[in-house]
Scaffold this motif. Structure first.
Motif, PDB file in Angstrom:
ATOM      1  N   ASP A 148     -17.547 -16.073 -57.489  1.00 24.12           N
ATOM      2  CA  ASP A 148     -17.719 -15.699 -56.082  1.00 24.12           C
ATOM      3  C   ASP A 148     -17.381 -14.240 -55.802  1.00 24.12           C
ATOM      4  OD1 ASP A 148     -18.089 -18.606 -55.564  1.00 24.12           O
ATOM      5  OD2 ASP A 148     -17.916 -17.923 -53.495  1.00 24.12           O
TER       6      ASP A 148
ATOM      7  N   TYR B 224     -13.125 -12.422 -48.151  1.00 27.33           N
ATOM      8  CA  TYR B 224     -12.689 -13.196 -49.322  1.00 27.33           C
ATOM      9  C   TYR B 224     -11.606 -12.449 -50.092  1.00 27.33           C
ATOM     10  CZ  TYR B 224     -13.041 -15.412 -53.943  1.00 27.33           C
ATOM     11  OH  TYR B 224     -12.764 -16.032 -55.125  1.00 27.33           O
TER      12      TYR B 224
ATOM     13  N   SER C 166     -16.595 -23.493 -49.385  1.00 23.46           N
ATOM     14  CA  SER C 166     -17.864 -23.062 -49.970  1.00 23.46           C
ATOM     15  C   SER C 166     -19.027 -23.836 -49.358  1.00 23.46           C
ATOM     16  CB  SER C 166     -17.852 -23.266 -51.492  1.00 23.46           C
ATOM     17  OG  SER C 166     -16.873 -22.478 -52.116  1.00 23.46           O
TER      18      SER C 166
ATOM     19  N   CYS D  65     -19.674 -22.496 -45.938  1.00 23.51           N
ATOM     20  CA  CYS D  65     -20.373 -21.208 -45.963  1.00 23.51           C
ATOM     21  C   CYS D  65     -21.871 -21.424 -46.150  1.00 23.51           C
ATOM     22  CB  CYS D  65     -19.839 -20.330 -47.098  1.00 23.51           C
ATOM     23  SG  CYS D  65     -18.224 -19.585 -46.790  1.00 23.51           S
TER      24      CYS D  65
ATOM     25  N   ARG E  32     -15.412 -17.636 -45.402  1.00 23.00           N
ATOM     26  CA  ARG E  32     -15.174 -16.808 -46.590  1.00 23.00           C
ATOM     27  C   ARG E  32     -13.680 -16.502 -46.732  1.00 23.00           C
ATOM     28  NH1 ARG E  32     -17.441 -15.459 -51.114  1.00 23.00           N
ATOM     29  NH2 ARG E  32     -17.168 -13.210 -50.905  1.00 23.00           N
TER      30      ARG E  32
ATOM     31  N   GLN F 261     -12.126 -19.538 -48.121  1.00 24.81           N
ATOM     32  CA  GLN F 261     -12.394 -19.520 -49.557  1.00 24.81           C
ATOM     33  C   GLN F 261     -11.350 -18.680 -50.284  1.00 24.81           C
ATOM     34  OE1 GLN F 261     -16.441 -18.089 -50.249  1.00 24.81           O
ATOM     35  NE2 GLN F 261     -16.752 -19.798 -51.630  1.00 24.81           N
TER      36      GLN F 261
ATOM     37  N   PHE G 231     -23.322 -20.671 -52.585  1.00 21.64           N
ATOM     38  CA  PHE G 231     -22.057 -21.317 -52.224  1.00 21.64           C
ATOM     39  C   PHE G 231     -22.021 -22.770 -52.704  1.00 21.64           C
ATOM     40  CE2 PHE G 231     -22.672 -18.009 -48.909  1.00 21.64           C
ATOM     41  CZ  PHE G 231     -21.556 -17.242 -49.196  1.00 21.64           C
TER      42      PHE G 231
ATOM     43  N   ASN H 184     -20.734 -24.080 -56.300  1.00 20.18           N
ATOM     44  CA  ASN H 184     -19.326 -24.329 -56.617  1.00 20.18           C
ATOM     45  C   ASN H 184     -18.983 -25.813 -56.673  1.00 20.18           C
ATOM     46  OD1 ASN H 184     -18.486 -21.591 -56.769  1.00 20.18           O
ATOM     47  ND2 ASN H 184     -18.418 -21.468 -54.542  1.00 20.18           N
TER      48      ASN H 184
END
Length: 521
Positions: free
Chosen positions: A11, A40, A75, A78, A95, A98, A156, A159
């Motif tokens: 990411d 992030y 994720s 997002c 984010r 995350q 996203f 993940n």
């Protein structure tokens, strides 16, 4: 643990490739895309020390699982961002969540790896860990280019399967649970989050507010003041979030200073090199990903070599070699950007990657080895907080520099083609925001004489953008040159066993016993 951290490394790079598609679909407002990338990193930096402490208090296995669930949940959110006026806020918030999840899972995972290897084997083990992690970072652009062809939202959602594997393996693994029943330093956690947030906010918004703005310097200096208060507070509290006494070891302090400057170049590179490839070189997302692989080829090889140097000769030779190679590599790479040839740049990109590869694993591992009287969670929390804070600062500073330089170059080009100074400046600013992903993508009006001049000048504008990127890459070379100077302050002594680690400071409060490496596999 590699599966646990895989998502965090992917990411760091995957969003940069998809940035143009995200901007076009969601219509992000001014500086929106930069905040999506930096939210992030900033959350990861602000809460990493907290994640390390939580791993100490509740056990690294449990915290790694919780962090993985938080990360994958955010994720998914997002990827589900709705179109409309709320899209930017939605994406930035999740984010940041995350980043918080990554701040929980990464120090816990690294603490597990560190705890099961003795000091004399840890250099090679962590070199493998960081080398494979670097390969996962390289996978981010490739996945981003491929998934963006379907939908950028998939960057996203990818993940989810990784998280499922990570959770299953963590539940099956025989990971010893070591806990320290202490109080959590909540005021310290708030101070470090506020200090980092304010300082990065000022640097990042300097493009919009201006470098002479009271708001810009109020945020930057206010954030640094809060961080100074945090350091003073940590020296007085009984159970601090960060054991500041570990910085009394000169080698540990130098390791972290070198990491700070190196990370100012490493993580921001993904964003700026990707945008340069797509704008100046006219590359597709997949081609931009391949462009970044030149860098990672050098990085992966040097990471393994650096681990062997660390085990045999200590950290100082590796970090001196890495910082020197990195400074030269980035400077040569910057010089070649205006050739607008991807093929001609690969030796310098690989050289820059090798420089970073020689730095990261040896300096990170040496820092851990130097502070064995503090817990693994505390030490990894310190080093990774510094790394991610530096990355957030680098992205903010270089982003502002790139936008200003692009505006100036494009405005000069448009003036030469007949536009007035004021009109050329406004159009240059709009073009700069559009191509850097820091603006609202409106650009000049689609019809009219200004738009016509801009369209007719696109070849020159691509060169203008390459020249602006040269300043960014020279800035990265400067950061590594400063790291090279700092590397000479490293004492160069080698830690080969726990008994040779630096002794605890007599005036400091005694540290709890460090968990012994487990023989269970």
């Amino acid at each position: 643990m590699l599966f646990v951290v895989a998502m965090t490394f992917i990411d760091q790079t995957i969003v940069a490739i998809a940035a143009p598609d995200i901007i076009n679909e969601l219509g992000l407002s001014s500086s929106g895309m930069q905040w999506v990338v930096n939210a992030y990193l900033l959350a990861l930096a602000a809460f990493f020390a907290l994640g390390g402490r939580l791993a100490d208090l509740f056990g690294p296995r449990r915290v790694a699982l919780v962090g993985t669930l938080v990360f994958v949940g955010s994720s998914v959110m997002c990827g589900c961002v709705p179109r409309g006026s709320f899209a930017q806020e939605w994406l930035i918030v999740f984010r940041a969540v995350q980043g918080f999840g990554a701040a929980l899972l990464f120090p816990a995972a690294l603490a597990v790896v560190v705890s099961v290897f003795p000091v004399d084997r840890r250099g090679r083990a962590l070199a493998l860990f960081f080398g494979l992690s670097g390969a996962l970072t390289a996978l981010g652009p490739l996945l981003g280019g491929w998934l963006t062809g379907w939908t950028w939202r998939a960057i996203f959602w990818v993940n989810v399967p990784v998280a499922v594997i990570a959770v299953v393996l963590t539940l099956l693994a025989r990971i010893p649970s070591v806990r320290r029943p202490e109080r959590l330093d909540v005021p310290g956690a708030l101070l470090i989050a506020v200090g980092m947030g304010l300082s990065v906010l000022g640097l990042q918004q300097a493009n919009a507010w201006g470098w002479t703005s009271v708001w810009t310097w109020g945020c930057v200096l206010g954030g640094l003041l809060v961080l100074a208060v945090f350091c003073r507070y940590e020296l007085r509290v009984t159970h601090p979030l960060i054991q500041m006494r570990v910085f009394r070891d000169r080698a540990f302090a130098v390791d972290n200073i070198v990491l700070f400057f190196a990370m100012m170049a490493f993580v921001p590179l993904f964003f700026f090199a990707s945008v340069y490839a797509q704008v100046s070189l006219g590359a597709s997302p997949n081609q931009a990903a391949l462009y970044l692989l030149y860098f990672f080829a050098g990085f992966a090889i040097a990471s393994q070599w650096g681990g062997r140097i660390l085990d045999q000769r200590g950290a100082r030779p590796a970090i001196k070699l890495g910082t020197g190679l990195g400074a030269v590599g980035f400077a040569l790479w910057a010089h070649k950007l205006t050739d607008l040839s991807m093929h001609d740049q690969w030796p310098y990109a690989a050289l820059a990657g090798a420089g970073i590869g020689f730095i990261l694993a040896p300096s990170s591992t040496d820092a851990v080895n130097r502070a064995l009287n503090a817990s693994y969670g505390e030490v990894t929390g310190i080093t990774q907080t510094i790394r991610n804070y530096a990355a957030a600062i680098g992205l903010a500073v270089y982003g502002t520099l790139l936008t200003h330089a692009t505006t100036d170059h494009v405005a000069d080009t448009l003036r030469e083609r007949g536009l007035s100074s004021g009109t050329a400046r406004d159009a240059g600013h709009s073009v700069a925001e559009a191509v850097t992903g820091h603006g609202d993508k409106r650009g000049p009006e689609s019809d009219g004489p200004v738009a016509t001049v801009v369209r007719d000048s696109m070849d020159a504008i691509r060169m203008d953008f390459a020249e602006a990127n040269q300043l960014v890459f020279y800035g990265m070379a400067l950061a590594l040159a400063l790291a090279f100077l700092c590397a000479h302050l490293h004492p160069g002594t080698r830690v080969t066993s726990e008994s040779e680690a630096s002794p605890p400071d007599e005036s400091a409060s005694p540290a709890p016993p460090t968990p012994q490496p487990s023989t269970r596999r």
